[in-house]
Scaffold this motif. Structure first.
Motif, PDB file in Angstrom:
ATOM      1  N   ASP A 111       0.859  -1.192   0.000  1.00 53.81           N
ATOM      2  CA  ASP A 111       0.000   0.000   0.000  1.00 53.81           C
ATOM      3  C   ASP A 111       0.890   1.236   0.000  1.00 53.81           C
ATOM      4  OD1 ASP A 111      -2.288  -1.474   0.101  1.00 53.81           O
ATOM      5  OD2 ASP A 111      -2.747  -1.082   2.206  1.00 53.81           O
ATOM      6  N   LYS A 112       0.366   2.296  -0.606  1.00 49.62           N
ATOM      7  CA  LYS A 112       1.165   3.512  -0.717  1.00 49.62           C
ATOM      8  C   LYS A 112       1.684   3.972   0.660  1.00 49.62           C
ATOM      9  CE  LYS A 112       0.795   7.780  -3.347  1.00 49.62           C
ATOM     10  NZ  LYS A 112       0.876   8.828  -2.334  1.00 49.62           N
ATOM     11  N   ASN A 113       0.769   3.988   1.649  1.00 50.36           N
ATOM     12  CA  ASN A 113       1.217   4.504   2.949  1.00 50.36           C
ATOM     13  C   ASN A 113       1.887   3.442   3.831  1.00 50.36           C
ATOM     14  OD1 ASN A 113      -1.132   3.228   3.438  1.00 50.36           O
ATOM     15  ND2 ASN A 113      -2.243   5.005   4.230  1.00 50.36           N
ATOM     16  N   MET A 114       2.070   2.231   3.297  1.00 48.08           N
ATOM     17  CA  MET A 114       2.861   1.215   4.011  1.00 48.08           C
ATOM     18  C   MET A 114       4.251   1.095   3.380  1.00 48.08           C
ATOM     19  SD  MET A 114       0.928  -0.187   6.386  1.00 48.08           S
ATOM     20  CE  MET A 114       1.498  -1.841   6.756  1.00 48.08           C
ATOM     21  N   SER A 115       4.403   1.626   2.162  1.00 44.35           N
ATOM     22  CA  SER A 115       5.673   1.425   1.452  1.00 44.35           C
ATOM     23  C   SER A 115       6.192   2.700   0.781  1.00 44.35           C
ATOM     24  CB  SER A 115       5.494   0.300   0.424  1.00 44.35           C
ATOM     25  OG  SER A 115       6.650   0.117  -0.322  1.00 44.35           O
ATOM     26  N   ASP A 116       5.577   3.139  -0.318  1.00 39.74           N
ATOM     27  CA  ASP A 116       6.085   4.291  -1.103  1.00 39.74           C
ATOM     28  C   ASP A 116       6.446   5.491  -0.252  1.00 39.74           C
ATOM     29  OD1 ASP A 116       5.327   2.701  -3.087  1.00 39.74           O
ATOM     30  OD2 ASP A 116       4.083   4.162  -4.159  1.00 39.74           O
ATOM     31  N   ILE A 117       5.544   5.784   0.688  1.00 38.97           N
ATOM     32  CA  ILE A 117       5.713   7.002   1.465  1.00 38.97           C
ATOM     33  C   ILE A 117       7.027   6.984   2.264  1.00 38.97           C
ATOM     34  CG2 ILE A 117       4.476   6.299   3.561  1.00 38.97           C
ATOM     35  CD1 ILE A 117       2.947   9.026   3.132  1.00 38.97           C
ATOM     36  N   PHE A 118       7.478   5.799   2.656  1.00 37.97           N
ATOM     37  CA  PHE A 118       8.747   5.699   3.392  1.00 37.97           C
ATOM     38  C   PHE A 118       9.933   5.976   2.471  1.00 37.97           C
ATOM     39  CE2 PHE A 118       5.779   3.482   6.007  1.00 37.97           C
ATOM     40  CZ  PHE A 118       6.164   3.804   7.284  1.00 37.97           C
ATOM     41  N   PHE A 119       9.836   5.481   1.245  1.00 35.62           N
ATOM     42  CA  PHE A 119      10.917   5.724   0.282  1.00 35.62           C
ATOM     43  C   PHE A 119      11.020   7.222   0.013  1.00 35.62           C
ATOM     44  CE2 PHE A 119      12.540   1.659  -1.169  1.00 35.62           C
ATOM     45  CZ  PHE A 119      11.656   0.795  -0.536  1.00 35.62           C
ATOM     46  N   LYS A 120       9.857   7.868  -0.100  1.00 32.98           N
ATOM     47  CA  LYS A 120       9.873   9.308  -0.393  1.00 32.98           C
ATOM     48  C   LYS A 120      10.386  10.111   0.784  1.00 32.98           C
ATOM     49  CE  LYS A 120       6.488   9.681  -4.010  1.00 32.98           C
ATOM     50  NZ  LYS A 120       5.264   8.865  -3.845  1.00 32.98           N
ATOM     51  N   THR A 121       9.758   9.936   1.951  1.00 31.15           N
ATOM     52  CA  THR A 121      10.125  10.810   3.069  1.00 31.15           C
ATOM     53  C   THR A 121      11.537  10.528   3.590  1.00 31.15           C
ATOM     54  OG1 THR A 121       8.898   9.362   4.523  1.00 31.15           O
ATOM     55  CG2 THR A 121       7.827  11.397   3.960  1.00 31.15           C
ATOM     56  N   LEU A 122      12.001   9.305   3.459  1.00 28.42           N
ATOM     57  CA  LEU A 122      13.341   8.991   3.982  1.00 28.42           C
ATOM     58  C   LEU A 122      14.402   8.999   2.881  1.00 28.42           C
ATOM     59  CD1 LEU A 122      12.358   6.167   6.488  1.00 28.42           C
ATOM     60  CD2 LEU A 122      12.831   8.562   6.987  1.00 28.42           C
ATOM     61  N   MET A 182      17.176  12.203  11.877  1.00 36.23           N
ATOM     62  CA  MET A 182      15.944  12.825  11.377  1.00 36.23           C
ATOM     63  C   MET A 182      15.242  13.756  12.371  1.00 36.23           C
ATOM     64  SD  MET A 182      15.521  12.103   8.378  1.00 36.23           S
ATOM     65  CE  MET A 182      15.529  11.024   7.007  1.00 36.23           C
ATOM     66  N   GLU A 183      15.686  13.744  13.612  1.00 33.79           N
ATOM     67  CA  GLU A 183      14.940  14.438  14.665  1.00 33.79           C
ATOM     68  C   GLU A 183      14.554  15.881  14.286  1.00 33.79           C
ATOM     69  OE1 GLU A 183      16.913  14.206  18.405  1.00 33.79           O
ATOM     70  OE2 GLU A 183      15.092  14.719  19.535  1.00 33.79           O
ATOM     71  N   LYS A 184      15.482  16.593  13.675  1.00 36.94           N
ATOM     72  CA  LYS A 184      15.204  17.998  13.352  1.00 36.94           C
ATOM     73  C   LYS A 184      14.176  18.125  12.233  1.00 36.94           C
ATOM     74  CE  LYS A 184      19.156  20.362  15.196  1.00 36.94           C
ATOM     75  NZ  LYS A 184      20.169  19.293  15.430  1.00 36.94           N
ATOM     76  N   GLN A 185      13.985  17.042  11.494  1.00 37.94           N
ATOM     77  CA  GLN A 185      13.024  17.102  10.380  1.00 37.94           C
ATOM     78  C   GLN A 185      11.663  16.492  10.713  1.00 37.94           C
ATOM     79  OE1 GLN A 185      14.931  15.648   6.684  1.00 37.94           O
ATOM     80  NE2 GLN A 185      16.825  15.762   7.850  1.00 37.94           N
ATOM     81  N   PHE A 186      11.469  16.065  11.961  1.00 39.13           N
ATOM     82  CA  PHE A 186      10.163  15.491  12.305  1.00 39.13           C
ATOM     83  C   PHE A 186       9.070  16.491  11.957  1.00 39.13           C
ATOM     84  CE2 PHE A 186      11.959  12.610  15.922  1.00 39.13           C
ATOM     85  CZ  PHE A 186      12.526  11.803  14.957  1.00 39.13           C
ATOM     86  N   LYS A 187       7.921  15.959  11.530  1.00 40.31           N
ATOM     87  CA  LYS A 187       6.849  16.850  11.072  1.00 40.31           C
ATOM     88  C   LYS A 187       5.694  16.861  12.067  1.00 40.31           C
ATOM     89  CE  LYS A 187       7.800  16.725   6.187  1.00 40.31           C
ATOM     90  NZ  LYS A 187       7.632  15.840   5.042  1.00 40.31           N
ATOM     91  N   TYR A 188       5.078  18.011  12.163  1.00 40.72           N
ATOM     92  CA  TYR A 188       3.983  18.188  13.122  1.00 40.72           C
ATOM     93  C   TYR A 188       2.681  18.520  12.409  1.00 40.72           C
ATOM     94  CZ  TYR A 188       7.927  17.793  16.161  1.00 40.72           C
ATOM     95  OH  TYR A 188       9.047  17.295  16.771  1.00 40.72           O
ATOM     96  N   ASP A 235      -5.286   6.592   8.855  1.00 45.80           N
ATOM     97  CA  ASP A 235      -4.574   5.575   8.085  1.00 45.80           C
ATOM     98  C   ASP A 235      -3.135   5.533   8.598  1.00 45.80           C
ATOM     99  OD1 ASP A 235      -6.619   4.720   6.467  1.00 45.80           O
ATOM    100  OD2 ASP A 235      -6.322   6.340   5.008  1.00 45.80           O
ATOM    101  N   PRO A 236      -2.387   4.467   8.262  1.00 45.54           N
ATOM    102  CA  PRO A 236      -0.970   4.441   8.690  1.00 45.54           C
ATOM    103  C   PRO A 236      -0.253   5.704   8.206  1.00 45.54           C
ATOM    104  CG  PRO A 236      -1.582   2.360   7.682  1.00 45.54           C
ATOM    105  CD  PRO A 236      -2.741   3.284   7.477  1.00 45.54           C
ATOM    106  N   ILE A 237       0.704   6.179   9.007  1.00 45.66           N
ATOM    107  CA  ILE A 237       1.356   7.433   8.615  1.00 45.66           C
ATOM    108  C   ILE A 237       2.872   7.284   8.471  1.00 45.66           C
ATOM    109  CG2 ILE A 237      -0.334   9.170   9.245  1.00 45.66           C
ATOM    110  CD1 ILE A 237       0.495   9.146  11.974  1.00 45.66           C
ATOM    111  N   ASP A 238       3.428   8.245   7.734  1.00 45.40           N
ATOM    112  CA  ASP A 238       4.855   8.193   7.419  1.00 45.40           C
ATOM    113  C   ASP A 238       5.704   8.405   8.677  1.00 45.40           C
ATOM    114  OD1 ASP A 238       6.015  11.204   7.442  1.00 45.40           O
ATOM    115  OD2 ASP A 238       3.901  11.187   6.934  1.00 45.40           O
ATOM    116  N   TYR A 239       6.974   8.036   8.573  1.00 46.14           N
ATOM    117  CA  TYR A 239       7.891   8.088   9.706  1.00 46.14           C
ATOM    118  C   TYR A 239       7.978   9.490  10.333  1.00 46.14           C
ATOM    119  CZ  TYR A 239      12.318   7.851  12.272  1.00 46.14           C
ATOM    120  OH  TYR A 239      13.279   7.928  13.241  1.00 46.14           O
ATOM    121  N   LEU A 240       8.138  10.514   9.516  1.00 38.82           N
ATOM    122  CA  LEU A 240       8.400  11.849  10.075  1.00 38.82           C
ATOM    123  C   LEU A 240       7.195  12.393  10.847  1.00 38.82           C
ATOM    124  CD1 LEU A 240      10.381  13.494   7.131  1.00 38.82           C
ATOM    125  CD2 LEU A 240      11.277  12.395   9.194  1.00 38.82           C
TER     126      LEU A 240
END
Ligand code: UD1
Length: 352
Positions: free
Chosen positions: A40-51, A177-183, A257-262
């Motif tokens: 699924d996009k938010n189980m896989s692709d999104i991690f490749f993009k954000t990381l 990544m800590e400084k790039q965490f998203k809120y 839905d599942p969310i990206d790492y950041l």
């Protein structure tokens, strides 16, 4: 030197994010293979993009299925790649079906196997992840342990050759990544800092049987009457909640839905506490100095329980454990100092 890394599920993308940058830095050629276990996009692709992980060189597209089916399909496809690429070493991560499939294929072709996150042991012994861990460690040549306890666990099974205590690679990523965490999600939901619980739940033993899942959600409903709960829902769990018609327990819960790492880490950092059965999130809570209530009979990350930072809970005492406050000083550097990636590459480089 040529390395093949096999990944396929969410927690492995996170681990790969650190290592592939280390390989690049050291001029080591890494071929990346994605089994397609998570798709699924938010189980896989999104991690490749954000990381910013490089695109996989091979995508096996195996999807979901029974354990034998998934493991078998990965083995069939992965073997073809190994025969073609003839790597010097195969890297597998963690405890998923993808991990075990990769380790079996490589070891039978006499390619050395490196296991990142070796030595973790946990009850119940028949949970799929535990079977994957034990078998993978047994046939690995390099066993990269995230904790001292992991080294001890291996010793008890007479595995001492090729064992390295390197710390936890997830801590590397956390620090990088800590400084790039998203809120963004925190803000969108208008949450208040230190006033909500972040919850995740996806283990087969918690969600696949109606009676158990209903008891857990019953406790969650009780908690949600007193504290805001934010719940990104894994597709496995979403499917079960619908199938067992348990939606009524989650009326007051904020369901996502599942969310990206950041963004997930952003939510962890601002939370009051975490409720989870994820191995990764129990540690990420600790990195962020938040306490986790771990809904499991046992955990591979027992240090945090022994240090009284995290607590184990079950379907009957979850409510009580969530509100059980105890003063405990933050235990520092339980999982190394955040340079695990560097240590792993050094070992591989010097031996290879
Ligand atoms: C797997 C790992 C687990 C890890 C978790 C992280 C195994 C045995 N378990 O569990 O160690 O903690 O990943 O999330 O490998 N599904 C989708 N879309 C997806 C992926 C899964 O809808 O992209 C659904 C399917 O219905 C599938 C179910 O989730 O059957 C379970 O997926 P699976 O990969 O078998 O196990 P996880 O529970 O994700």
């Amino acid at each position: 030197m040529k390395i093949i890394s096999l990944i396929g599920a969410r927690p492995q993308f996170i681990k790969e994010a650190v290592l592939h940058k280390e390989f690049e830095k050291n001029g080591i050629k890494e071929i990346l293979v994605h089994s397609g276990q998570h798709y699924d996009k938010n189980m896989s692709d999104i991690f490749f993009k954000t990381l910013k992980i490089k695109n996989p060189d091979y995508y096996l597209n195996i999807g979901s299925g029974n354990h034998g089916e998934m493991t078998g399909k990965i083995m069939i496809e992965f073997e073809k790649i190994i025969l073609k690429e003839k790597p010097d070493i195969v890297l597998v991560y963690g405890d998923t079906n993808t991990t075990l499939a990769g380790a079996i294929v490589a070891s039978k072709l006499k390619i050395p196997v490196a296991h990142v996150e070796a030595g973790i042991r946990q009850e119940p012994k028949d949970m799929p992840e535990e079977i994957n861990r034990v078998l993978t460690d047994r046939i690995s040549n390099y066993l990269f342990c995230p904790s001292k306890l992991a080294v001890e666990n291996l010793k008890k099974e007479n595995i001492t050759d090729g064992v390295y205590f390197v710390g936890d690679i997830m801590y590397d990523l956390y620090k990088i990544m800590e400084k790039q965490f998203k809120y963004e999600i925190f803000e969108k939901l208008k949450l208040k800092e230190n006033e909500y619980i972040l919850m995740t739940m996806h283990r087969d033993f918690n969600v696949d049987k109606k009676e158990k899942l209903e008891k857990i959600l019953n406790q969650i409903e009780k908690i949600s009457k007193e504290k805001t709960i934010v719940f990104p829902i894994h597709p496995r769990t979403r499917k079960r909640i619908k199938e067992f018609k348990l939606e009524k327990y989650l009326e007051k819960v904020i369901k996502l839905d599942p969310i990206d790492y950041l963004n997930l880490m952003g939510l962890v950092k601002k939370s009051w506490k975490i409720i989870t059965d994820s191995g990764g999130l129990q540690k990420e809570a600790y990195f962020a100095q938040k306490q986790a209530i771990v809904v499991m009979p046992d955990t591979g990350w027992r240090e945090l329980i022994e240090l009284k930072w995290n607590k184990l809970a079950n379907e009957n005492d979850l409510y009580e454990k969530a509100f059980d406050e105890n003063e405990v000083n933050y235990p520092k550097n339980v999982y190394g100092d955040g340079n695990t990636g560097e240590k792993i590459v050094k070992v591989i480089y010097s031996e290879g």
